[in-house]
Design an enzyme around this catalytic site. Structure first.
Site, PDB file in Angstrom:
ATOM      1  N   THR A 210      89.813 -20.901  20.649  1.00  0.00           N
ATOM      2  CA  THR A 210      89.412 -19.725  21.432  1.00  0.00           C
ATOM      3  C   THR A 210      88.108 -19.269  20.816  1.00  0.00           C
ATOM      4  O   THR A 210      87.846 -19.571  19.652  1.00  0.00           O
ATOM      5  CB  THR A 210      90.459 -18.600  21.268  1.00  0.00           C
ATOM      6  OG1 THR A 210      91.708 -19.014  21.793  1.00  0.00           O
ATOM      7  CG2 THR A 210      90.042 -17.307  21.959  1.00  0.00           C
ATOM      8  N   ARG A 238     101.267 -20.597  31.827  1.00  0.00           N
ATOM      9  CA  ARG A 238     101.341 -19.838  30.563  1.00  0.00           C
ATOM     10  C   ARG A 238     100.049 -19.026  30.374  1.00  0.00           C
ATOM     11  O   ARG A 238      98.948 -19.519  30.542  1.00  0.00           O
ATOM     12  CB  ARG A 238     101.524 -20.810  29.403  1.00  0.00           C
ATOM     13  CG  ARG A 238     101.561 -20.161  28.002  1.00  0.00           C
ATOM     14  CD  ARG A 238     100.230 -20.223  27.303  1.00  0.00           C
ATOM     15  NE  ARG A 238     100.324 -19.813  25.898  1.00  0.00           N
ATOM     16  CZ  ARG A 238      99.272 -19.617  25.109  1.00  0.00           C
ATOM     17  NH1 ARG A 238      98.052 -19.781  25.572  1.00  0.00           N
ATOM     18  NH2 ARG A 238      99.423 -19.259  23.855  1.00  0.00           N
TER      19      ARG A 238
END
Ligand code: GLY
Length: 357
Positions: A210, A238
């Site tokens: 990320t 998800r």
């Protein structure tokens, strides 16, 4: 119980990490980064990001020094990583879900207008951070997901593109073909390709990359952005922590900002970025706020599946925080780094940590 990979199967290695192991956590060392990282603090403008954001910090700092808005600056910074096919954890080139589809999450917050926006499970858009900003600026909503988010981006002129690079597709295929020796997917040979045979499920097969980037301008205004392709091979649909304001990102223009990378599920259970900003509001230094949040995550981690044999969490989660004065800090369970730019070029600095190993 630890899952361990063999050629075409999962070996159960070691005894179950069971009940009663939490007491061994007291043996873990509490670590803080070198003092010099604090001595240089308190400067504005300032940009911090996850370790993969050296270039992002440079770009954001250039823009801040040119007097640009804090949110424009951090988004331009993370766009570099979103568009980089070599970064397999963010945007274009991100590793796909278990069905081989790249689904992206992102959130933004803009301190001066006290506003935020986010998208989750968006497909086909290389720069979801820009769509998150559009949600903030051009709708009365905060979070759009899936097909609706994509359609919203398309209506604002975004092109729908293929995000799955050949590299990411081949890694997905290798994962799929080596998942079980009782299904219909075979690897091209009897081996596991280039995968180290002693690699385990959590460290290699389930990447949580990320980028989070936060900035405080010379005038004290604060903004932040978090953007990700999420957990590799996740169940379709998800959503991680990155698009959830309070979890993957949170800020208050009067106080400071915090963002996160790593195991989103651990962060979601405590809204940790919100918590870190509240700790800073109470007067804690950003580094101490991040460490306090790590202790909260540690406290919540009782599932043996998520614990090492010594009772400490077996996953990684990072927090990065800055305050309005231009002080900053980060923390993880174990030694880790993040990126900082205080006007003299981007550099990596050490995060604080709870355990030496
Ligand atoms: N922190 C990114 C994710 O779990 O999706």
């Amino acid at each position: 119980m630890k899952l361990r990979w063999s050629r075409r199967g999962v070996l159960r290695a070691g005894a179950a990490a069971g009940v009663g192991l939490l007491g061994s956590r007291s043996a873990a060392a509490l670590g803080a980064p070198a003092v010099h990282t604090r001595r240089a603090q308190g400067q504005r403008p300032l940009v911090i990001s996850s370790a993969n954001g050296l270039e992002a910090c440079n770009r954001a700092m250039e823009m801040l020094e040119a007097g640009e808005d804090t949110l424009d600056s951090v988004i331009a910074g993370v766009n570099i990583v979103e568009l980089d096919p070599e970064d397999t954890s963010v945007g274009y080139g991100g590793l796909p879900n278990e069905a081989g589809v790249v689904q992206l999450d992102s959130s933004v917050m803009h301190g001066p207008t006290r506003n935020g926006g986010a998208v989750a499970c968006i497909e086909g858009i290389k720069t979801p951070s820009k769509v998150a900003r559009l949600v903030m600026e051009r709708t009365d909503h905060v979070l759009l997901v899936g097909r609706g988010a994509q359609e919203f981006a398309r209506m604002h002129g975004d092109e729908i593109e293929t995000l799955l690079t050949d590299g990411a597709r081949l890694r997905w295929l290798e994962w799929k073909e080596n998942l079980s020796d009782r299904d219909d997917w075979f690897p091209p040979s009897s081996g596991v390709g280039d995968f180290p045979e002693d690699d385990d499920f959590t460290s290699f097969y389930r990447e949580h990359g990320t980028i989070n980037c936060n900035a405080v301008a010379a005038n004290g205004d604060i903004s932040g952005v978090t953007t990700t392709s999420g957990l590799a091979w996740k169940i379709p649909g998800r959503v991680g922590d990155s698009p959830i304001l309070g979890a993957g990102l949170y800020l208050d223009n009067d106080v400071g900002a915090c963002g996160s990378t790593g195991r989103g599920e651990a962060n979601l259970l405590d809204c940790c970025s919100f918590l870190a900003v509240e700790f800073m509001r109470q007067g804690k230094h950003p580094q101490d706020a991040c460490l306090e949040v790590m202790r909260r995550v540690e406290h919540k981690t009782v599932d043996p599946r998520l614990l090492r044999e010594d009772g400490t969490p077996n996953f990684s989660v990072n927090f990065y925080a800055l305050n309005k004065k231009g002080e900053f800090g980060g923390a993880n369970f174990r030694p880790s780094r993040f990126a900082v730019n205080d006007g003299s070029g981007s550099r990596h600095v050490d995060s604080a940590y709870l355990y030496e190993r």
